[in-house]
Scaffold this active site. Structure first.
Site, PDB file in Angstrom:
ATOM      1  N   ARG A 177      -8.733  -3.437  -8.705  1.00 27.98           N
ATOM      2  CA  ARG A 177      -7.043  -3.937  -8.075  1.00 27.98           C
ATOM      3  C   ARG A 177      -7.297  -5.381  -8.305  1.00 27.98           C
ATOM      4  NH1 ARG A 177      -6.575  -1.850  -2.489  1.00 27.98           N
ATOM      5  NH2 ARG A 177      -4.535  -2.472  -2.887  1.00 27.98           N
ATOM      6  N   CYS A 235      -6.016  -9.089   1.755  1.00 31.85           N
ATOM      7  CA  CYS A 235      -7.203  -8.485   0.436  1.00 31.85           C
ATOM      8  C   CYS A 235      -5.622  -7.467   0.355  1.00 31.85           C
ATOM      9  CB  CYS A 235      -7.851  -7.314   1.443  1.00 31.85           C
ATOM     10  SG  CYS A 235      -6.807  -6.940   3.449  1.00 31.85           S
TER      11      CYS A 235
END
Length: 279
Positions: A177, A235
């Protein structure tokens, strides 16, 4: 206050005259059945905590998928969980504490310092052969805890960008990611320019416990934590970043949380996105 409590310590605490409140934050991205998993089996006396509704405000483009909850509402929830002023709290999930750390961080942020993570999460309790109970327990007697903001630092998108440029901003998401190869939930793929990849899962040993202090310190020093002076973490939506902050604290580093994280950053078309291995 230490960051973690071991299974043997929790067992002794639960048998003491002043047992802690045990919070079960069963949650995983893409799995909305945490309450059902809790009912199937949980530590005796534990209280279920719903991350989406009790540990976060409703999602928004500006705040991301898990904005910080209103403090009055968090206090109401904490009292429903039975937390009394000054009482010890132990939190866990069934995923290495990557979700439970949100409750740990929030309570610390709100001034309740007597909170730890069960090292190894629910798996460590099972591995020790300790009993689980099933069903939905009765609500505990209400607590009287008083929560106030400011116990831990936070930053916004501008602050995160500044940290990436002049301090150290760690991206706690999975490496793919960070590189922008996949993006399962947020508006755009990639990472905040200047951020350094530091996947949360790499804080843990194979058994789900935190790595030893020396190994965590070596890990974060290799990312530049010692030289940077100031460290920030984000995050996807500010959940697993809390786990990174716990690991950093174990290693001896303070860190600031960007609660909106990538979900808020990527929703703003004026914010740039970087891709690839490099910051």
């Amino acid at each position: 206050m230490t960051v973690t409590t071991t299974v043997s310590e929790l067992r002794e605490l639960l048998a003491s005259d002043t047992p802690p409140v045990v919070l079960d934050v069963r949650w995983a991205l893409g799995d909305p059945h945490g309450r059902d998993h809790f009912a199937e089996g949980h530590i005796p006396g534990a209280v279920y905590v719903d991350l989406d509704t009790e540990l976060a405000a409703p999602p928004s483009p500006e705040g991301g998928r898990h904005p910080l909850p209103d403090l009055a509402e968090l206090q109401d929830a904490a009292r429903r969980w039975g937390i009394r002023q000054g009482q010890r709290v132990v939190v866990h999930d069934d995923l290495g504490n990557t979700a439970a750390a949100r409750a740990w961080w929030l309570l610390r942020y709100a001034g309740h310092a007597q909170v730890t993570l069960l090292d190894g999460a629910l798996g460590s309790w099972r591995s020790a052969g300790l009993p689980l109970e099933s069903g939905v327990p009765a609500a505990p007697p209400p607590g009287d805890v008083v929560l106030r903001p400011g116990g831990l630092p936070v930053t916004d998108a501008d602050g995160a960008a500044e940290l990436a440029a002049s301090g150290l901003l760690l991206d706690a998401r999975a490496a793919e990611r960070y590189r922008g190869e996949v993006e399962p939930v947020d508006p755009r793929a990639g990472h905040i320019p200047g951020a350094v990849s530091a996947p949360t899962g790499e804080n843990l040993s194979a058994d789900g416990t935190f790595l030893p202090v020396a190994e965590l310190r070596e890990r974060f020093e290799a990312k530049g934590a010692r030289e940077a002076g100031r460290v920030g973490v984000y995050c996807g939506s500010g959940v697993t970043a809390a786990h990174q902050i716990a690991a950093l604290e174990i290693a001896g580093f303070d860190a600031v949380l960007f609660p909106g994280s990538w979900s808020a950053w990527s929703a703003d078309p004026d914010r740039p996105a970087a891709k690839g291995d490099r910051p």
